[in-house]
Structures are given as structure tokens and as C-alpha cells.
Motif scaffolding. Structure first.
Motif, short mmCIF file in Angstrom:
data_model
loop_
_atom_site.label_atom_id
_atom_site.label_comp_id
_atom_site.label_asym_id
_atom_site.label_seq_id
_atom_site.Cartn_x
_atom_site.Cartn_y
_atom_site.Cartn_z
N GLY A 108 0.85 -1.20 0.00
CA GLY A 108 0.00 0.00 0.00
C GLY A 108 0.88 1.24 0.00
N THR A 109 0.33 2.35 -0.48
CA THR A 109 1.18 3.52 -0.71
C THR A 109 0.57 4.82 -0.22
OG1 THR A 109 2.05 2.48 -2.70
CG2 THR A 109 2.31 4.84 -2.56
N GLY A 110 -0.76 4.89 -0.18
CA GLY A 110 -1.47 6.18 -0.11
C GLY A 110 -1.12 7.10 1.04
N GLU A 111 -0.60 6.55 2.14
CA GLU A 111 -0.38 7.41 3.31
C GLU A 111 1.09 7.53 3.69
OE1 GLU A 111 -4.35 6.29 5.73
OE2 GLU A 111 -3.34 4.77 4.56
N ALA A 112 1.97 6.94 2.89
CA ALA A 112 3.37 6.78 3.31
C ALA A 112 4.11 8.10 3.46
CB ALA A 112 4.10 5.88 2.33
N SER A 113 3.77 9.12 2.67
CA SER A 113 4.56 10.34 2.76
C SER A 113 3.96 11.37 3.72
CB SER A 113 4.77 10.96 1.36
OG SER A 113 3.56 11.05 0.65
N GLN A 114 2.78 11.10 4.30
CA GLN A 114 2.15 12.11 5.18
C GLN A 114 3.03 12.43 6.39
OE1 GLN A 114 -0.05 11.99 2.48
NE2 GLN A 114 -0.95 13.44 3.89
N GLY A 115 3.59 11.39 7.04
CA GLY A 115 4.29 11.60 8.30
C GLY A 115 5.66 12.22 8.16
N PRO A 116 6.50 11.70 7.26
CA PRO A 116 7.84 12.27 7.15
C PRO A 116 7.85 13.74 6.71
CG PRO A 116 7.78 10.08 6.13
CD PRO A 116 6.36 10.45 6.49
N THR A 117 6.83 14.18 5.99
CA THR A 117 6.85 15.53 5.42
C THR A 117 6.99 16.64 6.48
OG1 THR A 117 5.61 14.76 3.52
CG2 THR A 117 5.59 17.13 3.91
N PRO A 118 6.12 16.70 7.52
CA PRO A 118 6.25 17.81 8.47
C PRO A 118 7.60 17.78 9.18
CG PRO A 118 4.74 16.14 9.31
CD PRO A 118 5.01 15.80 7.87
N ALA A 119 8.10 16.57 9.46
CA ALA A 119 9.37 16.49 10.18
C ALA A 119 10.50 16.97 9.29
CB ALA A 119 9.62 15.04 10.63
N ALA A 120 10.50 16.59 8.03
CA ALA A 120 11.57 17.03 7.14
C ALA A 120 11.56 18.56 7.03
CB ALA A 120 11.41 16.39 5.76
N ILE A 121 10.36 19.16 7.02
CA ILE A 121 10.27 20.63 6.93
C ILE A 121 10.77 21.27 8.22
CG2 ILE A 121 8.68 22.58 6.72
CD1 ILE A 121 6.97 20.80 4.86
N ALA A 122 10.30 20.75 9.36
CA ALA A 122 10.74 21.33 10.65
C ALA A 122 12.24 21.15 10.83
CB ALA A 122 9.97 20.68 11.80
N ASN A 123 12.77 20.02 10.37
CA ASN A 123 14.20 19.77 10.50
C ASN A 123 15.00 20.71 9.59
OD1 ASN A 123 13.65 17.78 12.35
ND2 ASN A 123 13.82 16.09 10.88
N ALA A 124 14.46 20.99 8.42
CA ALA A 124 15.14 21.93 7.52
C ALA A 124 15.11 23.34 8.10
CB ALA A 124 14.46 21.91 6.15
N LEU A 125 14.00 23.68 8.75
CA LEU A 125 13.90 25.00 9.38
C LEU A 125 14.94 25.11 10.51
CD1 LEU A 125 12.36 27.68 9.73
CD2 LEU A 125 10.80 26.49 11.27
N PHE A 126 15.10 24.04 11.26
CA PHE A 126 16.12 24.04 12.31
C PHE A 126 17.52 24.18 11.70
CE2 PHE A 126 19.27 21.85 14.89
CZ PHE A 126 19.14 22.53 16.09
N ASP A 127 17.73 23.44 10.62
CA ASP A 127 19.04 23.49 9.96
C ASP A 127 19.37 24.91 9.53
OD1 ASP A 127 21.38 22.15 8.76
OD2 ASP A 127 20.47 22.76 6.86
N ALA A 128 18.35 25.62 9.03
CA ALA A 128 18.57 26.97 8.53
C ALA A 128 18.68 28.00 9.65
CB ALA A 128 17.43 27.37 7.59
N THR A 129 17.96 27.79 10.76
CA THR A 129 17.81 28.87 11.74
C THR A 129 18.25 28.52 13.15
OG1 THR A 129 15.60 28.13 12.35
CG2 THR A 129 15.75 29.69 10.51
N HIS A 130 18.47 27.22 13.41
CA HIS A 130 18.74 26.73 14.77
C HIS A 130 17.57 26.96 15.71
CE1 HIS A 130 22.75 25.10 14.41
NE2 HIS A 130 22.88 25.98 13.45
N LEU A 131 16.39 27.14 15.14
CA LEU A 131 15.20 27.22 15.98
C LEU A 131 14.34 25.99 15.74
CD1 LEU A 131 14.19 30.93 15.99
CD2 LEU A 131 14.36 29.43 17.99
N ARG A 132 13.88 25.41 16.82
CA ARG A 132 13.11 24.19 16.74
C ARG A 132 11.66 24.53 17.01
NH1 ARG A 132 13.43 19.53 14.39
NH2 ARG A 132 15.67 19.51 14.77
#
Ligand code: FES
Ligand code: FES
Lengths: 734, 169
Positions: A693-717
Motif C-alpha cells: 500500500g502507498t497512499g499514506e506513506a509520505s504524510q508523516g515524514p513531510t512535516p518532520a523534514a520541513i521542521a528539520n530543515a527549518l532548524f538546519d537553517a535557523t537553529h530554531l526548533r
């Protein structure tokens, strides 16, 4: 990053690189089967002719699942055509219909391919074996000297007989065997190959494609008057003048449930507007203060279950980190508001609906109308993408009540935009808390995780789940919710990390009381739990000074998880991207049972407006044996963009008197201007492995990857969603 | 009765002048393409062309259309013979549920008729009006770019489908 490169058999399919990695020790489709039952939904419905029928009209295949825009029709047709050795176009597929198909429950949870796909694969294979055996005995030839092609069985001497000529009505009315002699994946010519979706041409040319496009000749239009807020009751409605409005055929009233039927659709809308203006309501209970909703939820009584308690030998922790995460209520946001059609002939009620479960809906409508279930038929017709339990079931319930009061003609109920936005059951707000102990090397040796959530399923089954029931003279009430058990889980879906953590405790705090109407939405608790776990993995990596990808691999033993993590990192060029440039990574295996998905992404520079934008994202996915590679890519990309929309914008708003995010101005979502510049998906094929099955696989990693990228750019979590401009401004980022 | 010019044909419909065009298209004329999404001009699911310009049919009173030409997606092509833009949507598999598709196609059609070689930035800016819940955006962009590339190279000739209907602006 120093992870070893995979050795791969790589091939180009449809212009995109697929990476095939054989799984050692696996036969073809070692689908999860207990030893005494055939696999997938064949276990519950073993009769072969529940799934495949062959007659003079051709080949008909049945599924209890429904097309929701996810490409199910196309994928299931590919499976059937492959194992039956017929061209793709030779299959006629019938989807969820209580009078015709097996009862496969809901089309949800990425279960369609594992359940229905596996059943059809095996049923079709066994039907082909039966056809071969019959031809072999009639020709007195050994079975293995015969072949199947284009709907015929062929002998070495050139004789050929069509499938339909080999069997009678009853030949396939037999139970499936536990095991099937499936085709070797290497012989596939349809499964695993890009197949254009069967439904797209009509959808882009104005063909009838949706329940909203149904127009039986006898159809009349209905609109329902909904209360201004949860629990409000009708005090007075003078409908004398409304009943005289042009085209109005009938006003149906039962307690606070009121609907109007008119000849023309616009007449029904005008009558509804007049009713809204004339109705006087006794307000329901006040809603809780929005600014304090997370504390309110935490203060409600909860039923607590420890879903993981692992105590392996571990080093002592030398440092400890902890964090808390919050997420708001999120809507399904279907572009087409819900619609239902129903026809009551005095005895039988037929309902057309775009809900996800026709059999559970039938039970609910029987309860709502007082009709025996065998007098109610529910037929699925596609609607606009629902992504869970939206207003579809309720609209079907509305249509059933209206049709029963107006027998002999088909009644079409169409919800208005503000009705969908204010009455649909939302994905619940949630809180998580995590604490980890790290050893001297920075590895996690102790993990404590708590998740608080309302239920993620108030789907019908009982009539009390239908909105109309709450307003009747004798009101029905929502049954007390019960948690969805592990291993799939509801609010605790994906609350158990897949990482190797020697000491770990995970507790699910299930909150039965619901201040806001909630139910199932794509991924259930996985979106929040993966956001929390994958954000926190990054926090631990940063604390240790480790590379986030390397840190994940350090804690991961599952080889398929390692493969998607490595693949996403490689294709993104993770080792070349400078730390601090706004790059983020996240991974999860959906439900810890389904598809594996890893995401690496890069944020665009944050402007003065505080609006985040993803510049580039690379996704890697493994859903087992690929059926339709483009179908997987479409779902994975769509899931990413939808989850990005949840993450950057979405939250249901309300005040004490009711929901205020009534339309797209009050509930903003992703538009074209904030799309990534580039979005790539890489699929790992696992020939012969079970469909995941595939339909829900990318829902969870997406917000974390974005928040992690924001931390990488700004050091704010940032640990509270959505990551919208007000939140960034409050954090001093804009 | 109100007379309106839809897809090159004059049709007379039994509707009051304030009735939104969307309801006339779907209910009186039984056309499927224009979709009800919000009725508020916020989603673009109901987009049709009015004298070549994209409009929200949910906000356009049918009484305001005298002497004006309405085009819906049904005027472009058919399943058997799709227009170049429809063909591009099929080739790019640019739909999931597809409920937004007809509105997307019509808004892009209007752009390509005036600006056949529209750039990626121009396409993104123009499509901003229309919502898609399924996250099909990247494919929709690819489909419009594909059609733009085909049209941009085939000189400035207007799309054939419009000609077939005699409704070229
Ligand atoms: S339906 Fe017209 S803009 Fe949404
Ligand atoms: S494809 Fe579903 S709304 Fe766009």
C-alpha cells in the motif's frame, strides 16, 4: 555521509529510475497468509466467483474497495489482467456495492492493495489454473504443455479455446485453495509497468465521472438546514412562505432535522437560504477556548495503554533531552462538498455515496431509517478526493432520510461549502511528549514517549455516527469511541519508532471525550507521531553533533528502511549539501507494517513575510512489488504536497459559538505559488514481495523534514503546527 | 427564458436572471465539466471562459450574459479526440481525484490562448486561483508546460478545439 552504496539492478521504467532489489528467501508474493487460509480478503471471502466471473459478456472482476482518486481501478485491473493472461482492456471491474461485491469494509489505511489486490491476484491465478486444468483434461494433454494468452488456452499443436467456452456458471463457485501458483514476477508484462489511469480521460473532458454528475431522469434536488453549532436545537421555523417558493416540492422535518426538496438545484439553494434566515435555534454548549485547546485536551480523562515496554540491556544515559509537540485539528478539505443520492420505492432504499465503506454505511442507514439492512443497498460512486471520513457518509444519511419522505423519485443532497467545512469530522488535535537518554557516544539508550489523542475513527457502523441522527426528534447519539488496537493503532499509529532503542516505553493516552467532531483522516496519528519522533531524532543528532542521516542509520537495522534512507540521501546529494543551508531529512515506515518512505528536502530562503517554502524535495519509497509505478509516484507526490499544506497552513478555527473556518478564506491551503521548484520520487521495486500500500506513506515524514530543515537553517526548533507566518514571527524568525 | 451562447450554440434556459451560470450549466444544460466547489469564487472548480477570459461560473449571474460567449471544457475535445491541452493532462496523468481538473484545464486554456508560450512563472501565477486538494499541482504544471511547448512551437495558431466550436476569441 558514509553509508555504503547499495548494489542494485537498475532499470528505467517510464523514464524514471527504478531500483530493483531482490529479497533473499522470498517466493513470489509471500503475502501474509496464515497456513490454513488463502491470503488477503480471500480469507474472508474464499469463493472464487466472489472475485472473478467469466461468461459470454466477458470477464468481470469484483472488489469491495472503492476508487477514491488513488488509481485503485487501474491497479486492480492490472493485477487481474496479469494473472488471467488477458489484455488490460478485457477486464470489467465492479467496485464496492452491497448487492454485488465482497464486504471489504472501508477503503482506508492503505489496505486496498494488501487486502483486495492480494485477493484478486490469487483468485485470478487460481481461475487461470482451473481453466488450464479443464482444457488439459478435455484435450488429454498435460497441463504444463498448455499456455494462456489473450483470454484463450492454447495447445502446442495450435488448438485454442476461449476461457468463456471452458466453464459453466458454477465452475468458479468453489473455494480458493490456500496457495496459488502465481506467475513469477520476471514474467510480468502488466504488473509493474506504467499503466495510464482508466478514469482520467473522462475527468479532463467533462465526461460524467462523479456522484455529483449523476442525473437520473426522476431526480430532484435537496438541501439540508444544519444547526449553527454542535448540539444546537431548532426552536422555531416558520416555513409557510418557504413552502410556496418557486420549485419547492417538500419540506421534510423531524425534530431539528430539516431539509427542502425542489425541482431545480438553484431553487433548493434559495429555499435553504430562506430557511437559514428564518430558523431560530437554542445554542448548544460553548466550545472550549481555542488558545488553550491542548491544555484542555490534556486535562480530560484518558484511558492509558502502554503499547511498548522494552527493557533490553543498555548503557547508562549521560545526557537527557525532552520535548513536547502540538498539532491542531485539520480538515479533509475535499474540493467537492459531499453529495448523496437516494431512491426509496416504498420497500427498498438504494443509496449512492462516495463514502469509503458501503457495507458499514448500509448498517448505519438501516439504523437511521428503521429499514431492515437487506432492504438497503449502497453503491459507491466516486466523489472528490476525501482523504478519510469527511461529510460523505452524512450526506448519504441525509439523502436516505429525504428519499424515504419523498418516495418514488431520486433525491440528490448536495452539501454547501460552509456545511462541509463546519460539519465534517476533523483529524483530531494531538499532543506528544518525548524524553530520551543518550550514552557517551550520543546514541539513544532510553526512550519515553506519550501521545494524547481523541479517537481517529468515528466512522459509521452505528446510525449514531451519522450527523442527521443527532438532530432527529428522537436523537441518536455517537457511540462511545474505542481505540483502534496496535499494531495499526489510531492516535498511536506510528507511535513506536522503528529505530533500535534498547529501553523504550510508549504510552497511548486515549481521550474519549470530544469537544470538536473528529474522525479518520489520511494517516491517522501517523502524521503527528512521525512529526514528533523524526523531529526529535534530529534534536538528538544535533545534540550529539551527528549528521541527521548517519544518526538515523546508526539506529536502524531494518534493511529496507536503510535502503530508502540511503536512496533519498544519495539522490538529494545530502553529503554535498552544506549543513545550515536549510536541508531536512525524515523517514518512516507507515504503520511499521506498510510502505517505507524517506524524504530529503531543501527550504527556500525565508522571506520577510515569514512564509516557508520548500525549494526541492526528494522522496524514496518502497511499497513492495510495484503494480503501477506512476500510480505510486502520483500518490507519494500528492501525499507530500498535501502534508506540506497541512504543515504550512492548516488549522480548524472556532470561537465559543462554533467553527469559524467556514470556507477557503478561513481555512487556507496550499496554492500554486508555494510549490517546490522540484519534486522527485524514486521507487524501489521488490519483485514478488507483498503489496504494502502507498497512499499514506509520505504524510508523516513531510512535516518532520520541513521542521528539520527549518532548524538546519535557523537553529530554531518549532514543535507546534502549523509552521505558518504567525508562528515564525512569534519565534522571531520574521 | 434566457438566451445564452454556450460553446458556440445559442441555448434558451428556464432560469431566473440571478441564477449563477454554474447551476444553469450543470442543472439545466446537464454539462459535467464546471464543478461546484465553494460557490464563493475561492477554488476555481467552476472556471469557464467568458469571451475568452476565465471566470468563476458560480459567481456569474446568467442574466448578465447577453451578447457574450461562454465556453466550457466540453467545447475543447472529447475522450476520443482530446484537445492538445486535454491530451497533455492525460499524457502527464495530471489528476488524482480529478475534481479540480476541468477548472484547471479551462484556466490554463485561457492563458495559452493569449500567451501560447507562457513561461513557468506565468503559468504558476495564473493557476494560483485554483485549488487542488490531492497535491496534483506539479503534474498540472507539467501538463500546461507541455501544451505550451507544443503550442508555442506550432506558431501562434489558436487551439484547434476553439476553432472547432467557432468560439475563438
Ligand atoms: S465553485 Fe466557483 S470558485 Fe469555487
Ligand atoms: S486532483 Fe483531486 S482536487 Fe485536484
Amino acid at each position: 555521509m558514509n553509508a555504503p552504496l547499495l548494489t542494485r539492478r537498475a532499470s528505467l521504467v517510464g523514464g524514471v529510475l527504478l531500483v530493483g532489489i531482490g529479497l533473499p528467501g522470498r517466493g513470489a508474493h509471500a503475502a501474509e497468509t496464515t497456513d490454513d487460509k488463502p491470503p488477503g480478503s480471500l480469507a474472508q471471502f474464499p469463493l472464487l466467483d466472489s472475485w472473478v466471473r467469466i461468461d459470454a459478456a466477458g470477464i468481470t472482476v469484483f472488489t469491495g474497495k472503492a476508487e477514491l482518486g488513488q488509481g485503485l481501478r487501474t491497479a486492480l485491473t492490472q493485477i487481474a489482467a496479469e494473472e488471467l493472461s488477458v489484455p488490460f482492456d478485457a477486464i470489467h471491474l465492479v467496485t464496492a456495492d452491497t448487492a454485488r461485491t465482497p464486504n471489504e469494509g472501508y477503503t482506508a489505511g492503505s489496505h486496498s492493495m494488501p487486502d483486495s489486490g492480494t485477493a484478486i491476484l490469487n483468485a485470478a491465478s487460481q481461475v487461470r489454473a482451473i481453466l488450464l486444468a479443464i482444457a488439459a483434461s478435455s484435450w488429454s494433454l498435460p497441463v504444463d504443455s498448455l499456455t494462456t494468452r489473450d483470454g484463450t488456452v492454447r495447445a502446442p499443436d495450435g488448438r485454442a479455446v476461449r476461457y468463456g467456452d471452458l466453464i459453466t456458471d458454477t465452475t468458479l463457485h468453489q473455494n480458493a485453495l490456500v496457495r496459488s501458483a502465481l506467475k513469477p514476477p520476471a514474467d510480468y508484462t502488466i504488473i509493474g509497468h506504467a499503466q495510464p489511469r482508466v478514469d482520467i480521460p473522462a475527468k479532463v473532458t467533462g465526461g460524467p465521472a462523479y456522484i455529483q454528475d449523476m442525473r437520473p431522469n426522476d431526480m430532484v434536488h435537496a438541501r439540508i438546514l444544519r444547526p449553527p453549532s454542535y448540539g444546537a436545537t431548532l426552536i422555531a421555523l416558520d416555513d409557510t412562505e418557504i413552502a410556496k417558493m418557486p420549485g419547492v416540492l417538500k419540506i421534510v422535518r423531524d425534530g431539528s432535522f430539516v431539509g427542502v426538496i425542489a425541482k431545480r438545484e438553484w431553487q433548493a439553494v434559495q429555499a435553504l437560504r430562506a430557511m437559514v434566515a428564518a430558523a431560530r435555534w437554542k445554542p448548544g454548549p460553548k466550545l472550549p477556548e481555542r488558545a488553550r485547546i491542548y491544555d484542555t485536551l490534556l486535562a480530560l480523562p484518558s484511558e492509558d495503554t502502554t503499547i511498548l515496554d522494552r527493557l533490553d540491556v543498555a548503557d547508562a544515559a549521560v545526557s537527557e533531552l525532552s520535548a513536547r509537540f502540538n498539532r491542531p485539528y485539520i480538515g479533509h478539505g475535499s474540493i467537492g462538498p459531499s453529495c448523496g443520492l437516494a431512491l426509496f420505492d416504498g420497500t427498498n432504499l438504494t443509496v449512492w455515496s462516495h463514502a469509503q465503506g458501503m457495507f458499514p454505511l448500509r448498517a448505519a442507514i438501516a439504523g437511521l431509517t428503521g429499514l431492515p439492512p437487506d432492504k438497503v443497498r449502497c453503491i459507491h460512486v466516486e466523489g472528490s478526493g476525501c482523504y478519510g471520513h469527511n461529510g460523505a457518509d452524512d450526506a448519504a444519511g441525509d439523502a436516505a432520510l429525504m428519499a424515504r419522505a419523498f418516495p418514488g423519485q431520486t433525491v440528490r443532497v448536495q452539501w454547501m461549502r460552509e456545511q462541509e467545512n463546519t460539519w465534517e469530522p476533523y483529524s483530531p488535535a494531538m499532543v506528544t511528549r518525548v524524553r530520551a537518554g543518550l550514552n557517551g557516544a550520543g546514541n539513544i539508550v532510553d526512550w519515553n514517549y506519550d501521545v494524547w489523542s481523541n479517537t481517529h475513527s468515528n466512522r459509521p457502523g452505528g446510525a449514531g455516527a451519522l450527523l442527521a441522527g443527532w438532530s432527529l426528534e428522537k436523537p441518536l447519539t455517537l457511540p462511545r469511541p474505542v481505540p483502534i488496537p496496535q499494531p495499526e493503532g489510531g492516535g498511536d499509529r506510528n507511535a513506536i519508532p522503528l529505530y533500535v532503542l534498547p529501553h523504550a516505553t510508549v504510552v497511548h493516552h486515549f481521550i474519549p471525550e470530544m469537544p470538536i467532531r473528529v474522525s479518520a483522516e489520511r494517516g491517522l496519528g501517523a502524521y503527528m507521531n512521525i512529526f514528533s519522533i523524526e523531529s526529535f531524532m534530529d534534536e538528538c543528532a544535533a545534540h550529539t553533533g551527528a549528521d541527521p542521516v548517519e544518526y538515523r542509520l546508526r539506529h536502524m537495522q531494518d534493511p529496507r528502511a536503510r535502503d530508502v534512507i540511503t536512496l533519498a540521501a544519495e539522490r538529494f546529494g545530502w553529503s554535498k549539501a552544506a549543513p545550515g543551508s536549510g536541508r531536512g531529512f525524515a523517514f518512516a515506515r507507515y504503520k511499521n507494517l506498510g510502505a517505507y518512505c524517506a524524504i530529503a528536502l531543501q527550504l527556500a530562503p525565508i522571506g520577510d513575510d515569514g512564509q516557508l517554502r520548500v525549494a526541492r524535495a526528494v522522496l524514496a519509497v518502497d511499497s513492495g512489488q510495484i503494480i503501477n509505478p506512476d500510480g505510486i509516484r502520483n500518490q507519494i507526490e500528492g501525499g507530500f504536497l498535501q502534508s506540506m499544506s497541512w504543515t504550512l497552513f492548516e488549522q480548524v478555527s472556532w470561537n465559543a459559538d462554533g467553527i469559524t473556518s467556514r470556507d477557503w478564506a478561513g481555512y487556507p491551503m496550499l496554492r500554486f505559488g508555494l510549490l517546490p521548484d522540484q519534486l522527485e520520487t524514486h521507487i524501489i521495486d521488490r519483485p514478488g514481495a507483498p503489496f504494502l500500500g502507498t497512499g499514506e506513506a509520505s504524510q508523516g515524514p513531510t512535516p518532520a523534514a520541513i521542521a528539520n530543515a527549518l532548524f538546519d537553517a535557523t537553529h530554531l526548533r518549532l514543535r507546534e503546527l502549523p509552521l505558518n507566518p504567525p508562528r515564525l514571527r512569534a519565534a522571531g524568525l520574521a | 427564458m434566457i438566451a445564452i451562447d454556450i460553446n458556440g450554440r445559442s441555448r434558451s434556459v428556464d432560469a431566473t436572471p440571478e441564477t449563477p451560470l454554474l447551476y444553469v450549466l450543470r442543472d439545466n444544460l446537464k454539462l459535467n465539466g464546471a464543478k461546484y466547489g465553494c460557490g464563493l469564487g475561492q477554488c476555481g472548480a467552476c472556471t469557464v471562459l467568458l469571451d475568452g477570459k476565465p471566470v468563476f461560473s458560480c459567481l456569474t449571474p446568467v442574466g448578465s450574459l447577453a451578447g457574450r460567449r461562454v465556453r466550457t471544457i466540453e467545447s475543447l475535445g472529447t475522450e476520443a479526440s482530446p484537445s492538445p491541452l486535454q491530451r497533455a493532462f492525460i499524457d502527464e496523468q495530471a489528476a488524482q481525484c480529478g475534481y479540480c481538473s476541468a477548472g484547471m484545464v479551462m484556466r490554463a486554456q485561457a492563458l495559452l490562448e493569449t500567451n501560447p508560450g507562457a513561461s513557468d512563472t506565468e503559468i504558476r501565477a495564473r493557476m494560483q486561483t485554483n485549488l487542488c486538494r490531492c497535491g496534483t499541482h506539479m503534474r498540472i504544471l507539467r501538463a500546461v508546460r507541455r501544451a505550451a511547448a507544443a503550442l508555442g512551437s506550432a506558431s501562434a495558431s489558436p487551439p484547434q478545439a476553439g476553432m472547432r466550436d467557432g468560439a475563438v476569441k
